[in-house]
Design a protein around this motif. Structure first.
Motif, PDB file in Angstrom:
ATOM      1  N   LEU A  14       0.818  -1.273   0.122  1.00 55.90           N
ATOM      2  CA  LEU A  14      -0.012  -0.023  -0.081  1.00 55.90           C
ATOM      3  C   LEU A  14       0.913   1.089  -0.152  1.00 55.90           C
ATOM      4  CD1 LEU A  14      -2.655  -1.197   2.484  1.00 55.90           C
ATOM      5  CD2 LEU A  14      -2.958  -0.713   0.188  1.00 55.90           C
ATOM      6  N   MET A  15       1.949   1.424   0.516  1.00 53.93           N
ATOM      7  CA  MET A  15       2.845   2.397   0.799  1.00 53.93           C
ATOM      8  C   MET A  15       3.418   2.489  -0.602  1.00 53.93           C
ATOM      9  SD  MET A  15       4.384   2.165   4.700  1.00 53.93           S
ATOM     10  CE  MET A  15       4.956   4.092   4.865  1.00 53.93           C
ATOM     11  N   ASP A  16       3.912   1.624  -1.204  1.00 53.43           N
ATOM     12  CA  ASP A  16       4.475   1.602  -2.567  1.00 53.43           C
ATOM     13  C   ASP A  16       3.612   2.158  -3.668  1.00 53.43           C
ATOM     14  OD1 ASP A  16       6.803   0.526  -1.614  1.00 53.43           O
ATOM     15  OD2 ASP A  16       6.431  -1.440  -2.525  1.00 53.43           O
ATOM     16  N   MET A  17       2.344   1.961  -3.288  1.00 51.49           N
ATOM     17  CA  MET A  17       1.375   2.666  -4.209  1.00 51.49           C
ATOM     18  C   MET A  17       0.967   4.031  -3.938  1.00 51.49           C
ATOM     19  SD  MET A  17      -1.617  -0.579  -4.870  1.00 51.49           S
ATOM     20  CE  MET A  17      -1.710  -1.078  -3.268  1.00 51.49           C
ATOM     21  N   GLY A  18       1.755   4.732  -2.807  1.00 47.44           N
ATOM     22  CA  GLY A  18       1.536   6.016  -2.604  1.00 47.44           C
ATOM     23  C   GLY A  18       0.575   6.422  -1.421  1.00 47.44           C
ATOM     24  N   ARG A  62      -3.429  11.221  -5.098  1.00 48.09           N
ATOM     25  CA  ARG A  62      -2.335  11.883  -5.899  1.00 48.09           C
ATOM     26  C   ARG A  62      -2.739  12.165  -7.038  1.00 48.09           C
ATOM     27  NH1 ARG A  62       2.654  11.524  -2.577  1.00 48.09           N
ATOM     28  NH2 ARG A  62       2.273  10.332  -0.751  1.00 48.09           N
ATOM     29  N   GLY A  63      -4.201  12.245  -7.647  1.00 48.63           N
ATOM     30  CA  GLY A  63      -4.461  12.440  -8.837  1.00 48.63           C
ATOM     31  C   GLY A  63      -4.648  11.286  -9.672  1.00 48.63           C
ATOM     32  N   TYR A  64      -4.654  10.138  -9.145  1.00 48.71           N
ATOM     33  CA  TYR A  64      -4.915   9.054 -10.146  1.00 48.71           C
ATOM     34  C   TYR A  64      -5.842   7.987  -9.456  1.00 48.71           C
ATOM     35  CZ  TYR A  64      -1.474   6.279  -7.338  1.00 48.71           C
ATOM     36  OH  TYR A  64      -0.762   5.495  -6.246  1.00 48.71           O
ATOM     37  N   LYS A  65      -6.685   7.343 -10.173  1.00 48.81           N
ATOM     38  CA  LYS A  65      -7.595   6.446  -9.390  1.00 48.81           C
ATOM     39  C   LYS A  65      -7.043   5.267  -9.054  1.00 48.81           C
ATOM     40  CE  LYS A  65     -11.774   8.638 -11.055  1.00 48.81           C
ATOM     41  NZ  LYS A  65     -13.193   8.503 -11.667  1.00 48.81           N
ATOM     42  N   LEU A  66      -7.298   4.576  -8.054  1.00 49.93           N
ATOM     43  CA  LEU A  66      -6.706   3.272  -7.386  1.00 49.93           C
ATOM     44  C   LEU A  66      -7.896   2.467  -6.863  1.00 49.93           C
ATOM     45  CD1 LEU A  66      -4.299   1.521  -6.530  1.00 49.93           C
ATOM     46  CD2 LEU A  66      -4.164   2.697  -4.497  1.00 49.93           C
TER      47      LEU A  66
END
Length: 77
Positions: free
Chosen positions: A28-32, A56-60
């Motif tokens: 999860l941390m690697d995904m920001g 951060r501006g992208y959908k996850l």
């Protein structure tokens, strides 16, 4: 009061306070997803799994069990 991300309604913005599950914490941390980050819940599948968030501006898209590991605090409006 900290609650898990899976309990946040669509359209609400929250601040990440921590990640409780050690087995997926690094991923999860690697995904920001890090403490202090503001994220918003964008959507949810009809049965509640998976959950779509804006980070951060992208959908996850996260599984419900992953979202349960993310502790958040509701933003004061």
């Amino acid at each position: 009061m900290n609650i898990s991300l899976d309990n946040i309604p669509i359209g609400q913005t929250v601040k990440v306070k921590g990640i409780s599950d050690g087995s997926i914490k690094r991923r999860l941390m690697d995904m920001g997803i890090v403490p202090g980050l503001e994220i918003s819940v964008e959507g949810r599948a009809p049965l509640g799994d998976p959950i779509e968030i804006l980070v951060r501006g992208y959908k996850l898209t996260l599984r419900k069990n992953e979202a349960q590991s993310i502790l958040v605090e509701k933003e004061v409006e």
